[in-house]
Design a protein around this motif. Structure first.
Motif, PDB file in Angstrom:
ATOM      1  N   VAL A  70       0.875  -1.188   0.000  1.00 59.68           N
ATOM      2  CA  VAL A  70       0.000   0.000   0.000  1.00 59.68           C
ATOM      3  C   VAL A  70       0.907   1.231   0.000  1.00 59.68           C
ATOM      4  O   VAL A  70       0.621   2.236  -0.635  1.00 59.68           O
ATOM      5  CB  VAL A  70      -0.938  -0.030   1.233  1.00 59.68           C
ATOM      6  CG1 VAL A  70      -1.522   1.347   1.525  1.00 59.68           C
ATOM      7  CG2 VAL A  70      -2.060  -1.055   1.025  1.00 59.68           C
ATOM      8  N   HIS A  71       2.013   1.108   0.720  1.00 58.35           N
ATOM      9  CA  HIS A  71       3.075   2.116   0.653  1.00 58.35           C
ATOM     10  C   HIS A  71       4.246   1.494  -0.106  1.00 58.35           C
ATOM     11  O   HIS A  71       4.743   0.434   0.269  1.00 58.35           O
ATOM     12  CB  HIS A  71       3.474   2.569   2.057  1.00 58.35           C
ATOM     13  CG  HIS A  71       2.353   3.306   2.748  1.00 58.35           C
ATOM     14  ND1 HIS A  71       1.981   3.075   4.037  1.00 58.35           N
ATOM     15  CD2 HIS A  71       1.521   4.258   2.269  1.00 58.35           C
ATOM     16  CE1 HIS A  71       0.956   3.874   4.340  1.00 58.35           C
ATOM     17  NE2 HIS A  71       0.662   4.593   3.283  1.00 58.35           N
ATOM     18  N   SER A  72       4.676   2.190  -1.145  1.00 53.78           N
ATOM     19  CA  SER A  72       5.509   1.571  -2.175  1.00 53.78           C
ATOM     20  C   SER A  72       6.935   1.245  -1.738  1.00 53.78           C
ATOM     21  O   SER A  72       7.613   0.471  -2.381  1.00 53.78           O
ATOM     22  CB  SER A  72       5.543   2.490  -3.390  1.00 53.78           C
ATOM     23  OG  SER A  72       5.878   3.808  -2.991  1.00 53.78           O
ATOM     24  N   ARG A  73       7.408   1.825  -0.643  1.00 51.64           N
ATOM     25  CA  ARG A  73       8.797   1.566  -0.254  1.00 51.64           C
ATOM     26  C   ARG A  73       8.865   0.825   1.084  1.00 51.64           C
ATOM     27  O   ARG A  73       9.854   0.919   1.790  1.00 51.64           O
ATOM     28  CB  ARG A  73       9.586   2.886  -0.208  1.00 51.64           C
ATOM     29  CG  ARG A  73       9.566   3.605  -1.561  1.00 51.64           C
ATOM     30  CD  ARG A  73      10.392   4.851  -1.569  1.00 51.64           C
ATOM     31  NE  ARG A  73       9.899   5.846  -0.634  1.00 51.64           N
ATOM     32  CZ  ARG A  73      10.358   7.089  -0.543  1.00 51.64           C
ATOM     33  NH1 ARG A  73      11.345   7.476  -1.341  1.00 51.64           N
ATOM     34  NH2 ARG A  73       9.870   7.929   0.319  1.00 51.64           N
ATOM     35  N   GLU A  74       7.806   0.068   1.362  1.00 52.54           N
ATOM     36  CA  GLU A  74       7.782  -0.768   2.574  1.00 52.54           C
ATOM     37  C   GLU A  74       7.912  -2.221   2.126  1.00 52.54           C
ATOM     38  O   GLU A  74       6.938  -2.901   1.809  1.00 52.54           O
ATOM     39  CB  GLU A  74       6.493  -0.480   3.348  1.00 52.54           C
ATOM     40  CG  GLU A  74       6.454   0.988   3.794  1.00 52.54           C
ATOM     41  CD  GLU A  74       5.208   1.389   4.552  1.00 52.54           C
ATOM     42  OE1 GLU A  74       5.098   2.583   4.880  1.00 52.54           O
ATOM     43  OE2 GLU A  74       4.351   0.530   4.816  1.00 52.54           O
ATOM     44  N   TYR A  75       9.182  -2.668   2.071  1.00 53.56           N
ATOM     45  CA  TYR A  75       9.521  -3.832   1.264  1.00 53.56           C
ATOM     46  C   TYR A  75       9.339  -5.185   1.934  1.00 53.56           C
ATOM     47  O   TYR A  75       9.211  -6.202   1.252  1.00 53.56           O
ATOM     48  CB  TYR A  75      10.981  -3.718   0.796  1.00 53.56           C
ATOM     49  CG  TYR A  75      11.235  -2.509  -0.080  1.00 53.56           C
ATOM     50  CD1 TYR A  75      10.416  -2.249  -1.189  1.00 53.56           C
ATOM     51  CD2 TYR A  75      12.267  -1.630   0.199  1.00 53.56           C
ATOM     52  CE1 TYR A  75      10.639  -1.143  -1.993  1.00 53.56           C
ATOM     53  CE2 TYR A  75      12.502  -0.524  -0.607  1.00 53.56           C
ATOM     54  CZ  TYR A  75      11.682  -0.287  -1.693  1.00 53.56           C
ATOM     55  OH  TYR A  75      11.906   0.800  -2.486  1.00 53.56           O
ATOM     56  N   LEU A 116       0.211  -5.779   5.292  1.00 48.83           N
ATOM     57  CA  LEU A 116       1.607  -5.773   5.739  1.00 48.83           C
ATOM     58  C   LEU A 116       2.268  -4.438   5.401  1.00 48.83           C
ATOM     59  O   LEU A 116       2.240  -4.001   4.248  1.00 48.83           O
ATOM     60  CB  LEU A 116       2.367  -6.925   5.072  1.00 48.83           C
ATOM     61  CG  LEU A 116       1.804  -8.333   5.341  1.00 48.83           C
ATOM     62  CD1 LEU A 116       2.545  -9.372   4.490  1.00 48.83           C
ATOM     63  CD2 LEU A 116       1.897  -8.688   6.815  1.00 48.83           C
ATOM     64  N   HIS A 117       2.841  -3.819   6.402  1.00 52.46           N
ATOM     65  CA  HIS A 117       3.522  -2.523   6.237  1.00 52.46           C
ATOM     66  C   HIS A 117       4.895  -2.557   6.902  1.00 52.46           C
ATOM     67  O   HIS A 117       5.239  -3.511   7.614  1.00 52.46           O
ATOM     68  CB  HIS A 117       2.705  -1.400   6.901  1.00 52.46           C
ATOM     69  CG  HIS A 117       1.510  -0.966   6.116  1.00 52.46           C
ATOM     70  ND1 HIS A 117       1.409   0.278   5.550  1.00 52.46           N
ATOM     71  CD2 HIS A 117       0.371  -1.625   5.811  1.00 52.46           C
ATOM     72  CE1 HIS A 117       0.250   0.390   4.923  1.00 52.46           C
ATOM     73  NE2 HIS A 117      -0.411  -0.754   5.073  1.00 52.46           N
ATOM     74  N   SER A 118       5.632  -1.460   6.698  1.00 49.34           N
ATOM     75  CA  SER A 118       6.901  -1.227   7.413  1.00 49.34           C
ATOM     76  C   SER A 118       6.901   0.237   7.823  1.00 49.34           C
ATOM     77  O   SER A 118       5.997   0.986   7.457  1.00 49.34           O
ATOM     78  CB  SER A 118       8.103  -1.462   6.491  1.00 49.34           C
ATOM     79  OG  SER A 118       8.097  -2.753   5.942  1.00 49.34           O
ATOM     80  N   GLY A 119       7.953   0.631   8.530  1.00 54.36           N
ATOM     81  CA  GLY A 119       8.150   2.052   8.758  1.00 54.36           C
ATOM     82  C   GLY A 119       8.403   2.722   7.410  1.00 54.36           C
ATOM     83  O   GLY A 119       8.726   2.063   6.419  1.00 54.36           O
TER      84      GLY A 119
HETATM   85 ZN    ZN Z   1       2.777   1.872   5.521  1.00 60.68          ZN
END
Ligand code: ZN
Length: 303
Positions: free
Chosen positions: A38-43, A124-127
């Protein structure tokens, strides 16, 4: 009944597409979506989905699991900031607009075509690209008691140390909750990086959540973990632009009145000092030295 696995591309609109894998299990059951990117740089989640969608077989699945490999795939390939091609953050524009720009159309597509089919959603996300983060989960906290209970149960099947009851009203998982679909965000990794260890942990958590919610037939018992629950989160944006000097690390416990960090100007003069208003834990914080007024600075789970 025999199941199947198929890979395909969901076409949201011209120039906006979501790579997906659907695994219909040999045994009937519910429907769960596992999404990443969903956020492109949360790998971390993106890589974890690729591996799970590749290795899981219909014989292991009960019901149907839809993997959305990378919701903002165009942004992922171009390494654009965590916005879509229209400059909007997808998680801020739900429920979107059918005839709007890329992010609005994608939110509308997820609301109309994906969420109503789902019994559960794991996102699933990251910082962020400049964010240091301790692994944690957010579970739906504002929907019906049953949806909140099931969302919390999903979080307890992960092995992250902390989970936060979310009062967010926007975003994929939050909006799913408002449509009575239990949903969580799992956060792991950050700063635009990923490691095999983090990917393995995302896979381990996702498989255990699938198991716990009745979607995995692999003969293993689901395991609940001693996840510490925070009933509230506090999300603090930078009050001024300058140099951000955090005093804590993500995962550190904080006591009321403790200094969390300060913002100095480029000459080293203190412009702002941030104090903890309540005891809790640092969930994530900006890792870059430069920080812009109004951008996320530090987030805490509150006891
Ligand atoms: Zn995110």
């Amino acid at each position: 009944m025999s199941g199947y696995k198929k890979r395909f591309t969901l076409c949201v609109s011209k120039g906006v597409s979501i790579p997906a894998t659907l695994i219909k299990g040999d045994t009937p059951g519910g429907f769960m979506a596992v999404s990443a990117g969903v956020h492109s740089r949360e790998y971390v989640g993106i890589r974890a989905v690729t591996r799970m969608a590749s290795s899981l077989t219909p014989g292991q699945i009960k019901g149907t699991v839809l993997f959305l490999h990378c919701v903002n795939y165009e942004g992922f390939i171009k390494r654009t900031p965590d916005t879509m091609t229209d400059g909007l953050n997808l998680n801020s524009v739900f429920p979107g607009e059918r005839h709007g720009s890329a992010a609005l159309k994608t939110a509308d597509f997820l609301c109309r075509k994906i969420i109503p089919r789902c019994g559960f959603i794991l996102d699933l996300h990251s910082g962020g690209f400049c964010e240091q983060l301790v692994p944690h989960a957010y579970f739906q906290g504002t929907s019906s008691p049953e949806v909140s209970r099931l969302s919390k149960e999903m979080a307890l099947y992960s092995c992250v140390p902390y989970a936060v009851r979310s009062e967010a009203e926007n975003g994929f998982y939050s909006y799913a909750g408002q449509l009575s679909v239990p949903a969580i965000i799992l956060e792991r990794g950050g700063c635009g990086l990923w490691s095999r260890e983090e990917v393995s942990l995302d896979i381990k958590d996702t498989l255990n959540i699938l198991r716990g919610m009745g979607f995995l037939n692999d003969g293993k018992a689901p395991r609940k973990h001693p996840v510490r629950i925070f009933e509230k989160g506090k999300y603090i944006n930078a009050p001024v632009s300058g140099c951000w000097l955090p005093k804590k690390n993500a995962g550190d416990f904080i006591s009321k009145g403790e200094v969390l960090g300060e913002i100095q100007d480029i000459y080293g003069r203190v412009l702002h000092t941030e104090y903890a208003g309540s005891p809790g834990v640092v969930l994530y914080q900006t890792a870059s030295l430069g920080i812009e007024k109004g951008s996320p600075m530090i987030a805490c789970g509150l006891l």
